[in-house]
Write an enzyme that holds these catalytic residues in place. Sequence first.
Site, PDB file in Angstrom:
ATOM      1  N   GLY A  65     -33.506 -60.825 -50.449  1.00 40.31           N
ATOM      2  CA  GLY A  65     -34.212 -62.136 -50.425  1.00 40.31           C
ATOM      3  C   GLY A  65     -34.522 -62.964 -51.308  1.00 40.31           C
ATOM      4  O   GLY A  65     -34.437 -62.442 -52.368  1.00 40.31           O
ATOM      5  N   ASN A  66     -34.927 -64.139 -51.238  1.00 38.59           N
ATOM      6  CA  ASN A  66     -35.233 -65.175 -52.277  1.00 38.59           C
ATOM      7  C   ASN A  66     -35.962 -66.442 -51.813  1.00 38.59           C
ATOM      8  O   ASN A  66     -35.744 -66.778 -50.446  1.00 38.59           O
ATOM      9  CB  ASN A  66     -34.202 -65.661 -53.025  1.00 38.59           C
ATOM     10  CG  ASN A  66     -32.848 -65.624 -52.362  1.00 38.59           C
ATOM     11  OD1 ASN A  66     -32.590 -66.544 -51.658  1.00 38.59           O
ATOM     12  ND2 ASN A  66     -31.935 -64.638 -52.527  1.00 38.59           N
TER      13      ASN A  66
ATOM     14  N   GLY B 258     -32.927 -59.439 -58.118  1.00 40.26           N
ATOM     15  CA  GLY B 258     -33.025 -57.860 -58.350  1.00 40.26           C
ATOM     16  C   GLY B 258     -34.366 -57.408 -58.491  1.00 40.26           C
ATOM     17  O   GLY B 258     -34.822 -56.298 -58.917  1.00 40.26           O
TER      18      GLY B 258
ATOM     19  N   GLU C 147     -28.676 -66.930 -55.210  1.00 44.88           N
ATOM     20  CA  GLU C 147     -28.728 -67.831 -54.236  1.00 44.88           C
ATOM     21  C   GLU C 147     -29.215 -69.129 -54.563  1.00 44.88           C
ATOM     22  O   GLU C 147     -29.454 -69.764 -53.694  1.00 44.88           O
ATOM     23  CB  GLU C 147     -29.263 -67.150 -52.713  1.00 44.88           C
ATOM     24  CG  GLU C 147     -28.811 -65.725 -52.384  1.00 44.88           C
ATOM     25  CD  GLU C 147     -27.416 -66.026 -51.837  1.00 44.88           C
ATOM     26  OE1 GLU C 147     -26.314 -66.798 -52.185  1.00 44.88           O
ATOM     27  OE2 GLU C 147     -26.802 -64.948 -51.431  1.00 44.88           O
TER      28      GLU C 147
ATOM     29  N   HIS D 124     -35.384 -67.211 -47.503  1.00 40.56           N
ATOM     30  CA  HIS D 124     -34.124 -66.690 -47.188  1.00 40.56           C
ATOM     31  C   HIS D 124     -34.529 -65.211 -47.186  1.00 40.56           C
ATOM     32  O   HIS D 124     -34.862 -64.274 -48.209  1.00 40.56           O
ATOM     33  CB  HIS D 124     -32.977 -66.637 -48.389  1.00 40.56           C
ATOM     34  CG  HIS D 124     -31.823 -65.778 -48.128  1.00 40.56           C
ATOM     35  ND1 HIS D 124     -31.123 -65.655 -46.737  1.00 40.56           N
ATOM     36  CD2 HIS D 124     -31.307 -64.966 -48.932  1.00 40.56           C
ATOM     37  CE1 HIS D 124     -30.413 -64.802 -46.781  1.00 40.56           C
ATOM     38  NE2 HIS D 124     -30.191 -64.164 -48.102  1.00 40.56           N
TER      39      HIS D 124
ATOM     40  N   HIS E  19     -25.385 -61.283 -42.458  1.00 40.53           N
ATOM     41  CA  HIS E  19     -26.147 -61.530 -43.723  1.00 40.53           C
ATOM     42  C   HIS E  19     -27.468 -61.631 -43.530  1.00 40.53           C
ATOM     43  O   HIS E  19     -28.309 -60.622 -43.521  1.00 40.53           O
ATOM     44  CB  HIS E  19     -25.492 -62.628 -44.457  1.00 40.53           C
ATOM     45  CG  HIS E  19     -26.278 -62.859 -45.899  1.00 40.53           C
ATOM     46  ND1 HIS E  19     -25.649 -63.529 -46.636  1.00 40.53           N
ATOM     47  CD2 HIS E  19     -27.430 -62.549 -46.141  1.00 40.53           C
ATOM     48  CE1 HIS E  19     -26.333 -63.763 -47.704  1.00 40.53           C
ATOM     49  NE2 HIS E  19     -27.428 -62.784 -47.752  1.00 40.53           N
TER      50      HIS E  19
HETATM   51 ZN    ZN Z   1     -29.354 -62.585 -48.670  1.00 41.89          ZN
END
Ligand code: ZN
Length: 218
Positions: free
Chosen positions: A25-26, A42, A72, A91, A154
Amino acid sequence: MYLKNELVHFCHKVYEKEFVAATDGNLSVRLPDGTFLITSSGISKGEVTVEDIIHTDRHGNTRATNKKISTEFKMHLEIYRARPEINAVVHCHPVHATAFASSNRSLNRAVLPEAVLGLGRIALCEYATPSTRALAESLQHSIDYANVFLLRNHGAVTVGTSLREAYNRMEKLEHTAKVLWLTESLGGAIEISKDKLEELYSVAAATYGMEIHPKNRL
Ligand SMILES: [Zn+2]
C-alpha cells in the site's frame, strides 16, 4: 507539519482495518504548492512515522531524506495530473475488494444506496505489473471521472478531494465488497430498481447538493 500527521494517521488506519498486508500500500496528498507527500517504500503502514513520509516534487526530487519514495508514485502522479480537484490518493489491497478485482467481477451493482452515491461507478482496470508505467496507464480509461479503481490481480485505488474522503471511499469499497460477497451465499442481492435509483440521485442532489458525474451513475 499537520498533513504529515494526518497521513500517518490514515496509514495506521488502513493497517488496522487490514486493507493492507505486510509492507503493501501507499498513500499520498497533494500540497497547495503542487508538491506531494507520499509514504516511503518497504514499510508496514502500521509502523509508519512522520519520518517515513516523503516530501517530493512531481519529478521525484525529494527533500532531505535517505528514504526511498513509493514505487507507485507514477500512478499517483497520473491521477493528480488528470484530476486537478483531487488532493489525495489511497492505494491498498483490501481482501474482499481484491477478490472481486482478481475474479474480474464488477462491483457496479445498485445494491447499497450509500455505495451508489459515495463510490460512483467503480473502474475495473486490466492487469498491469505493479510499479510500472503500465499500471498507471491501466487507469486511463476512467481516470477523468472515477473515484474508485479496482486493479486486476492486485488491489484498489481510491481518490478524494481530501485524504479523509479518499480513505472513506476505501473503507466503503471494502464494506460493499464484503456485503456483495455474502449476498452470493444467500442467493444473490436484490438490486434497487431503475426508478428508485433515479429517486436516490434526485434526493442526493436536493438534500446534500451532491451532483453525481453522469459517468459515475450506475
Ligand atoms: Zn499495490
